[in-house]
Enzyme design. Sequence first.
Site, short mmCIF file in Angstrom:
data_model
loop_
_atom_site.label_atom_id
_atom_site.label_comp_id
_atom_site.label_asym_id
_atom_site.label_seq_id
_atom_site.Cartn_x
_atom_site.Cartn_y
_atom_site.Cartn_z
N MET A 1 30.29 15.86 -12.33
CA MET A 1 30.04 17.13 -11.40
C MET A 1 29.45 15.93 -10.33
O MET A 1 29.39 14.84 -10.22
CB MET A 1 28.44 17.54 -11.74
N CYS A 2 29.59 16.59 -8.85
CA CYS A 2 28.76 15.92 -7.71
C CYS A 2 28.15 16.71 -7.00
O CYS A 2 27.53 17.61 -7.65
CB CYS A 2 30.24 15.34 -6.76
N GLY A 3 28.47 17.20 -5.69
CA GLY A 3 27.66 18.20 -5.02
C GLY A 3 28.70 19.56 -4.64
O GLY A 3 28.11 20.35 -4.89
N GLY B 1 32.31 19.40 -5.93
CA GLY B 1 33.60 19.45 -6.85
C GLY B 1 34.61 18.44 -6.51
O GLY B 1 35.31 17.81 -7.23
#
Length: 453
Positions: free
Chosen positions: A409-411, A413
Site C-alpha cells: 500500500m501507499c497513498g 496505489g
Amino acid sequence: MSTVDLVPLVDDGLGNSAYLVDLGDGRALAVDVSLDLRGTWQAARRRGLTLAFAADTHLHADFVSGARQLAATEGTRVLASAAGNREFAHTGLREGDEVDLGGLRLRALATPGHTHEHLSFLLLDGDRPAGVFTGGSLLVGAAARTDLVSPEQTEALARRQYASLQRLAELPDELAVWPTHGAGSFCSAPPGAQRTSTIGAEKTHNPLLRAEDEDAFVTALLDSLGSFPPYFLRLPEHNRRGPAVLATDPALSSVDVAQVRALRADGAQVIDVRPVRQFAAGHIPGALSIPLRPAFASWLGWLADPERPLVVVRSDDQDPAEIVWQAVKIGCTNLSGELTGGMTAWTAADQPTTTTRLVDADEITREHVVDVRQDAEFTAGHIPGATHVELGALSDIADALPRTPTVVMCGHGERAMGAASLLELAGHRDLAVLEGGPDDWAETTGGSLEGGA
C-alpha cells in the site's frame, strides 16, 4: 510586492519552479529552467519574447539544466556561478557581480549551503530591489537540503546555509522571494507550501529563520532530511560538464515484440507506464510499474537502472512525448524505445503475461501489509502492524521480506504497484495492491491508524 512582469513555470512532478521575466523590450530572462523547455518556449512565444538570458542558481541535482540548450538554439546568454566551473560557454559570476538586462539588473549574491557554488540573484529595477531568486537557499517555509555533496560535508554546508539565510533575511521585508524548489521537491520543501513568498513572511513564519541560533538551525535542518532519488548524485556533474544539445525533440522509437524479447535477453528493463488497473490486469513478467503522472520522472530516476536499456510499455491514450521529455529532463537517455502495439501486440504474439490482484480495504485480513510511503507519511498515520519500507529502498531489502501473502500500500496505489512489481521481480508471489491509502482503510473498516499527533 514586486511589480516585475514575472511568469512562474511550475513543474508539479519535481516540485520546482522556473521563472520567465519579461524585460519589457521584447526580450526575457529565464531562471532555473530544465531541459524540458516546452513550457518556457510556450510562455515566451505567447508574449512575443526572445530568450536573451538564462540564469542558473546552482548545479541542479534534480533536473538537467536547459540553459546550454537555450544558448545553442536561441543564442541565449548563460549566467551562472564562476565557482561552478562549467565546461561550456557562460558568464561566470561572483559575489556582487551585476549584469545589465536592459533597464533591469541582476546582482549575484553568494549563498552557499544547498551546494558549494550556489548563487541567489537579486533583481533590481534601477536601484530598487524587485525580488530575489533564491534557488535552493531560502525556500517557502524551509531551506533546501545540504546532504547532496557528501555525508562528510552535510553539517558544514548546513552551517553555510544558515549564514546564507541570515544574509537573505537582511533584505527588505517587502521583497519578493522566488525559490526554485517548492512543495513536492525532494530538496526539502514542506508539503502544501506556497510557491513564492516575501522576506518578511519568511522571517515571521519560516521555522528555520526563527531558529534560536546556528546550532539550533543545523539540528532542525538535518533532522528534516529524508531520502532522495539516487540520480540526484549524478546530475550536478552532468550539468557542470554541460548536457548534450538536442538537435531535435527527443522521441520514442518503435520496437516490435521480437525486438523487445531480444532487448530483454540482453538485459533491458521493461518500464510499464500504464495506469495501475491496466498493469494489474496483465503485464509482461518482470516489468517495472511506474505509472505516467507528474511524479513519473522522480520515480523513473529512483527505480530504473541507469545502466540498463529501457523499453517502455504504454497505453494508446498516453502521450509518448510526455514520457520521453520526463525521462530526458532527469538525464535518462537510455530509452531503447516503446513496444509497438503495447500489450495488445504482446498478447497477440502469445507471449507470457502475469497479473496483480487489487484489493479494497475490507479485504485485508491476515495478510502481511507493506507500506511503501515516505517516512514522514508513515509516521503521520498507518495501518496497525504494517511493515514500513520506503519504495526507494525496497529493492535493497526485498529478499529479506517474508514470502507470505502480502498487501502493498501507499497513498493511492501508484507507488504500491511499483513496489509490487519490484517484489515480483525479486521472486515474491501472492501479492496484492491496496486501492487507496490508510485513510480509506480507516474509513472502510472503522479502524484507528497508528502514529500521527
